[in-house]
Write an enzyme that holds these catalytic residues in place. Structure first.
Site, PDB file in Angstrom:
ATOM      1  CE1 TYR A   1      19.026  -1.786 -14.391  1.00 38.75           C
ATOM      2  CE2 TYR A   1      18.791   0.468 -13.638  1.00 38.75           C
ATOM      3  CZ  TYR A   1      19.293  -0.796 -13.465  1.00 38.75           C
ATOM      4  OH  TYR A   1      20.041  -1.083 -12.356  1.00 38.75           O
TER       5      TYR A   1
ATOM      6  CE  LYS B   1      21.486 -17.661 -16.350  1.00 38.50           C
ATOM      7  NZ  LYS B   1      22.488 -18.446 -15.591  1.00 38.50           N
TER       8      LYS B   1
ATOM      9  CG  ASP C   1      25.508 -17.964 -14.014  1.00 38.29           C
ATOM     10  OD1 ASP C   1      25.858 -17.570 -15.142  1.00 38.29           O
ATOM     11  OD2 ASP C   1      24.877 -19.019 -13.840  1.00 38.29           O
TER      12      ASP C   1
ATOM     13  CG  ASP D   1      27.333  -1.776  -7.096  1.00 38.15           C
ATOM     14  OD1 ASP D   1      27.505  -0.781  -7.832  1.00 38.15           O
ATOM     15  OD2 ASP D   1      26.619  -1.749  -6.075  1.00 38.15           O
TER      16      ASP D   1
END
Ligand code: ATP
Length: 333
Positions: free
Chosen positions: A123, A170, A203, A231
């Site tokens: 970001y 990750k 994931d 979300d």
């Protein structure tokens, strides 16, 4: 009486802001408002997305209730949401997703609070064109920003009777960046022996969330995963129209719905104002007006339980106005 700054935003922003202010007034929240139109429509008229008086008001009041602002995809200016988070160093983005038993949702046991680092990671929006066929983006992770968000997540867990804190990452692929975030998490976890700490690759987290969300409690993660995972958690509790958030720094706090400006349903009178309303309730809690927040949440639950005044995103047929009036009449009871 607290004075707060209000930004009305784009798309459904003005509709849901009016709805929320109407409900806050009905609940007799001890607030006064400095209200500003911001966003694309204002830019077209004045050349400024946020008027200088809007910034000045927030700098004075330190509390902002903000509606969604449109971010054009792929070109043009940097997201105004990201700009605000950086300008005021709003480093913690806190997003509580809790099943409401009065709504028919796939899972009955979701109660997850996501702590999203809010100032760095991809970001930072720093991209470079190497040549016509190659572009790169910088993923920035620092010890300072990671430490403060991870500590905030553990502190929240301790202070709210939570049991577990999960770091999402990750680091198997991004060994240096996510590796640093994970190693700081593991260090800080040792200072909170009463909280079970574990880590999960992003994931796998997605898969586990849709199979068994009840296993999760408090999440902490870098910025981009926080955007995506929260979300996902909103989908587990009934959709984006329900998920509130607050963005906090050392000095300022900004309360906003997690969803965007939803241009597909703007000006149709069917937007669900719940996410912004629950964000306003988080604000009231922080301002010491928890009793007002509780009366609003109670009224909301009663309206959900009646099923009669649900907006179309919740599979109902009510307009925003009918939904708001139903909440107001419950508050008055
Ligand atoms: P952004 O990138 O700005 O976060 P987005 O791409 O996530 O935005 P949204 O604007 O959040 O998109 O909308 C996603 C979908 O959810 C749309 O179909 C929209 O109509 C629906 N939606 C979002 N918020 C609401 C709401 N408050 N009430 C009803 N539907 C909503």
């Amino acid at each position: 009486m607290n004075t707060i700054t209000v930004f009305k935003g784009d798309g459904i922003g003005p509709e849901i802001t009016d709805a929320v202010l109407d409900i806050l007034n009905a609940a007799k929240a001890d607030l006064s408002y400095e209200i500003f139109n911001v966003g694309e429509a204002v830019y077209k008229k004045t050349g400024e997305f946020i008027p200088q008086e809007g910034f000045a008001s927030f700098e004075k009041n330190k509390i902002l209730l903000k509606s969604p602002i449109t971010t054009p995809i792929g070109k043009g200016f940097r997201s105004l949401n990201v700009t605000l988070r950086n300008k005021y160093d709003l480093w913690a983005n806190i997003r509580p997703a809790k099943t409401n038993p009065c709504l028919n949702t796939l899972f009955s046991n979701v109660d997850i609070v996501t702590f999203r680092e809010n100032t760095e990671d991809l970001y930072v929006g720093k991209e470079e064109v190497i040549d016509d066929d190659t572009v790169i983006a910088y993923k920035i992770i620092t010890r300072k920003a990671s430490t403060r968000i991870i500590k905030a997540a553990f502190e929240y867990a301790v202070n709210h009777g939570r049991k577990k804190c999960t770091c999402v990452h990750k680091a198997n692929i991004l060994k240096k960046t996510d590796g640093l975030f994970l190693s700081i998490f593991e260090e800080i976890a040792k200072q909170y022996p009463s909280i079970e700490a574990n880590s999960l690759i992003v994931d796998n987290t997605c898969m586990q969330l849709v199979m068994d969300p009840g296993q999760f409690d408090v999440f902490v993660m870098p910025n981009l995963y926080g955007d995506i995972i929260s979300d996902l958690t909103s989908g587990l509790i009934g959709g984006l129209g329900l998920l509130p958030s607050c963005n906090k720094g050392d000095e300022y706090a900004m309360y906003e719905a997690v969803h965007g400006s939803a241009p597909d349903i703007a000006n149709k009178g069917i937007a669900n104002p719940t996410a912004l309303l629950l964000s306003a309730c988080m604000m009231l809690d922080d301002l010491g007006q928890g009793d007002v927040a509780a009366s609003i949440r109670r009224a909301l639950d009663q309206v959900f339980a009646q099923q009669k005044y649900l907006t179309p995103d919740l599979k109902g047929h009510a307009t925003t106005r009918e939904f708001v009036e139903a909440i107001k009449s419950q508050i008055k009871r």
